[in-house]
Design a protein around this motif. Structure first.
Motif, PDB file in Angstrom:
ATOM      1  N   THR A  82      -8.102  -0.783   1.700  1.00 21.55           N
ATOM      2  CA  THR A  82      -8.054  -1.127   2.902  1.00 21.55           C
ATOM      3  C   THR A  82      -6.804  -2.328   2.878  1.00 21.55           C
ATOM      4  N   ALA A  83      -5.881  -2.070   3.670  1.00 23.85           N
ATOM      5  CA  ALA A  83      -4.662  -3.106   3.683  1.00 23.85           C
ATOM      6  C   ALA A  83      -4.446  -3.495   5.172  1.00 23.85           C
ATOM      7  N   VAL A  84      -4.052  -4.891   5.289  1.00 27.33           N
ATOM      8  CA  VAL A  84      -3.937  -5.462   6.499  1.00 27.33           C
ATOM      9  C   VAL A  84      -2.547  -6.105   6.407  1.00 27.33           C
ATOM     10  N   SER A  85      -1.666  -5.920   7.428  1.00 25.58           N
ATOM     11  CA  SER A  85      -0.239  -6.633   7.527  1.00 25.58           C
ATOM     12  C   SER A  85      -0.467  -7.920   8.050  1.00 25.58           C
ATOM     13  N   TYR A 138       0.645  -4.658  21.283  1.00 21.69           N
ATOM     14  CA  TYR A 138      -0.044  -4.733  19.942  1.00 21.69           C
ATOM     15  C   TYR A 138      -1.459  -5.094  19.817  1.00 21.69           C
ATOM     16  N   LYS A 139      -2.371  -4.567  19.054  1.00 19.79           N
ATOM     17  CA  LYS A 139      -3.564  -5.053  18.767  1.00 19.79           C
ATOM     18  C   LYS A 139      -4.200  -5.461  17.700  1.00 19.79           C
ATOM     19  N   PHE A 140      -5.007  -6.138  17.247  1.00 21.04           N
ATOM     20  CA  PHE A 140      -5.526  -6.748  15.858  1.00 21.04           C
ATOM     21  C   PHE A 140      -5.343  -5.386  15.170  1.00 21.04           C
ATOM     22  N   SER A 141      -6.091  -4.289  15.385  1.00 22.81           N
ATOM     23  CA  SER A 141      -6.367  -3.084  14.653  1.00 22.81           C
ATOM     24  C   SER A 141      -5.008  -2.368  14.368  1.00 22.81           C
ATOM     25  N   HIS A 142      -4.014  -2.656  14.879  1.00 16.71           N
ATOM     26  CA  HIS A 142      -2.692  -2.029  14.438  1.00 16.71           C
ATOM     27  C   HIS A 142      -2.196  -2.595  13.268  1.00 16.71           C
ATOM     28  N   ARG A 143      -2.832  -3.692  12.646  1.00 14.01           N
ATOM     29  CA  ARG A 143      -2.538  -4.084  11.241  1.00 14.01           C
ATOM     30  C   ARG A 143      -3.202  -3.497  10.216  1.00 14.01           C
ATOM     31  N   PHE A 144      -4.185  -2.590  10.443  1.00 13.52           N
ATOM     32  CA  PHE A 144      -4.865  -2.029   9.307  1.00 13.52           C
ATOM     33  C   PHE A 144      -4.347  -0.618   8.685  1.00 13.52           C
ATOM     34  N   THR A 145      -4.542  -0.449   7.601  1.00 22.26           N
ATOM     35  CA  THR A 145      -4.113   0.997   7.080  1.00 22.26           C
ATOM     36  C   THR A 145      -5.318   1.299   5.950  1.00 22.26           C
ATOM     37  N   TYR A 146      -5.794   2.680   5.975  1.00 24.47           N
ATOM     38  CA  TYR A 146      -6.571   2.758   4.962  1.00 24.47           C
ATOM     39  C   TYR A 146      -6.227   4.063   4.398  1.00 24.47           C
ATOM     40  N   ASN A 147      -6.683   3.949   2.687  1.00 26.21           N
ATOM     41  CA  ASN A 147      -6.232   5.034   1.917  1.00 26.21           C
ATOM     42  C   ASN A 147      -7.507   5.404   1.106  1.00 26.21           C
ATOM     43  N   LYS A 153      -2.213  14.107 -26.498  1.00 15.28           N
ATOM     44  CA  LYS A 153      -0.767  13.947 -26.178  1.00 15.28           C
ATOM     45  C   LYS A 153      -0.725  14.045 -24.651  1.00 15.28           C
ATOM     46  N   PHE A 154      -1.568  14.965 -24.163  1.00 12.81           N
ATOM     47  CA  PHE A 154      -1.398  15.640 -22.799  1.00 12.81           C
ATOM     48  C   PHE A 154      -2.399  15.373 -21.814  1.00 12.81           C
ATOM     49  N   SER A 155      -2.461  15.025 -20.619  1.00 10.54           N
ATOM     50  CA  SER A 155      -3.536  14.824 -19.572  1.00 10.54           C
ATOM     51  C   SER A 155      -2.927  15.273 -18.216  1.00 10.54           C
ATOM     52  N   LEU A 156      -3.836  15.841 -17.386  1.00 14.71           N
ATOM     53  CA  LEU A 156      -3.308  16.238 -16.209  1.00 14.71           C
ATOM     54  C   LEU A 156      -4.269  15.665 -15.257  1.00 14.71           C
ATOM     55  N   GLU A 157      -3.607  15.577 -13.929  1.00 15.00           N
ATOM     56  CA  GLU A 157      -4.515  14.925 -12.826  1.00 15.00           C
ATOM     57  C   GLU A 157      -4.087  15.353 -11.390  1.00 15.00           C
ATOM     58  N   LEU A 158      -5.107  15.683 -10.685  1.00 15.28           N
ATOM     59  CA  LEU A 158      -4.842  15.880  -9.087  1.00 15.28           C
ATOM     60  C   LEU A 158      -5.403  14.773  -8.378  1.00 15.28           C
ATOM     61  N   ASN A 159      -4.540  14.715  -7.444  1.00 12.33           N
ATOM     62  CA  ASN A 159      -4.749  13.558  -6.673  1.00 12.33           C
ATOM     63  C   ASN A 159      -4.797  13.714  -5.195  1.00 12.33           C
ATOM     64  N   PRO A 160      -5.874  14.471  -4.421  1.00 14.57           N
ATOM     65  CA  PRO A 160      -5.933  14.797  -3.244  1.00 14.57           C
ATOM     66  C   PRO A 160      -6.136  13.441  -2.544  1.00 14.57           C
ATOM     67  N   GLY A 161      -5.572  13.042  -1.140  1.00 17.26           N
ATOM     68  CA  GLY A 161      -5.935  11.751  -0.658  1.00 17.26           C
ATOM     69  C   GLY A 161      -5.630  11.924   0.934  1.00 17.26           C
ATOM     70  N   ILE A 162      -6.377  10.783   1.563  1.00 20.26           N
ATOM     71  CA  ILE A 162      -6.161  10.747   2.759  1.00 20.26           C
ATOM     72  C   ILE A 162      -5.589   9.530   3.155  1.00 20.26           C
ATOM     73  N   LEU A 163      -4.594   9.421   4.036  1.00 20.39           N
ATOM     74  CA  LEU A 163      -4.039   8.022   4.449  1.00 20.39           C
ATOM     75  C   LEU A 163      -4.124   7.849   6.020  1.00 20.39           C
ATOM     76  N   VAL A 164      -4.818   6.580   6.563  1.00 18.53           N
ATOM     77  CA  VAL A 164      -4.871   6.596   7.829  1.00 18.53           C
ATOM     78  C   VAL A 164      -4.291   5.403   8.203  1.00 18.53           C
ATOM     79  N   LYS A 165      -3.207   5.490   9.326  1.00 16.56           N
ATOM     80  CA  LYS A 165      -2.789   4.047   9.846  1.00 16.56           C
ATOM     81  C   LYS A 165      -2.448   3.763  11.214  1.00 16.56           C
ATOM     82  N   ASN A 166      -3.032   2.952  11.501  1.00 15.31           N
ATOM     83  CA  ASN A 166      -3.108   2.555  13.088  1.00 15.31           C
ATOM     84  C   ASN A 166      -1.597   1.932  13.700  1.00 15.31           C
TER      85      ASN A 166
END
Length: 204
Positions: free
Chosen positions: A145-148, A170-179, A191-204
């Motif tokens: 959770t990030a806040v500007s 602008y409202k205070f909620s516009h400062r937040f971003t969720y990942n 010597k070798f690893s593989l990763e899958l990174n599905p994700g959701i980003l929500v920005k007000n």
């Protein structure tokens, strides 16, 4: 023509973001007493991407992410002496502090230059890859959770909400971003690893 500024939370699905890394063997063992595979990746991040690794219990980690500024390689004094190889003119920089609550769970706080953002994160390892006839992969849940804290820009007289009637403000909620990310990885060899990174980003 009336300018419109539409502010809705938007969601970005990173469903097929793969992260492959060649990792060279270290002298330490790669298996725990219960045959869990350790060191799928060497660290909790690979460049700017989260991995399934977490900070060990009781361990404290300081992580600095730095994006260099422009360098003029034809001017030694300017690029090396004055700008210290781009460090002084950094485009962006983030300081992060992480602490291991347990071997499977870490918390952290960070601060980023752009937008003067403070972020708070948690990371929990759900599944560990087993070496002998067990789970063939590792899985970790990551949440941030990030806040500007920067000042909002000025709003023009012709900017409205979606109804095109209510003046925008602008409202205070516009400062937040969720990942949130669900990280899945497998160590195929030393010597070798593989990763899958599905994700959701929500920005007000």
């Amino acid at each position: 023509m009336t300018n419109q500024k539409v502010f809705k939370p938007y969601i970005i699905f990173a469903l097929l973001m793969f992260c492959a890394s060649f990792i060279y063997a270290q002298e330490e063992e790669f298996f725990e007493e219960d045959d869990s595979v350790t060191n799928v990746f060497n660290y909790g991040m690979l460049v700017n991407v989260q991995t399934t690794e977490t900070v060990r219990k009781g361990a404290f980690e300081l992580r600095i992410l730095h994006r260099f500024g422009e360098l003029d390689l034809t001017d030694f004094k300017s690029s090396v002496v004055d700008e210290f190889l781009g460090f002084d003119g950094s485009a962006n920089i983030r300081f992060g502090f992480h602490f291991g609550i347990s071997d499977n769970f870490q918390i952290g706080i960070g601060r980023t230059k752009i937008s003067k953002v403070f972020d708070f994160e948690g990371k929990y390892k759900l599944i560990k890859q087993k070496e002998f006839g067990g789970t063939p992969f590792s899985a970790t849940l990551y949440f941030n959770t990030a806040v500007s804290t920067r000042s909002f820009p000025e709003v023009g007289p012709n900017e409205f909400f979606d109804d095109l009637e209510t003046p925008f403000e602008y409202k205070f909620s516009h400062r937040f971003t969720y990942n949130m990310q669900f990280l899945v990885s497998r160590k195929f060899s030393d010597k070798f690893s593989l990763e899958l990174n599905p994700g959701i980003l929500v920005k007000n």
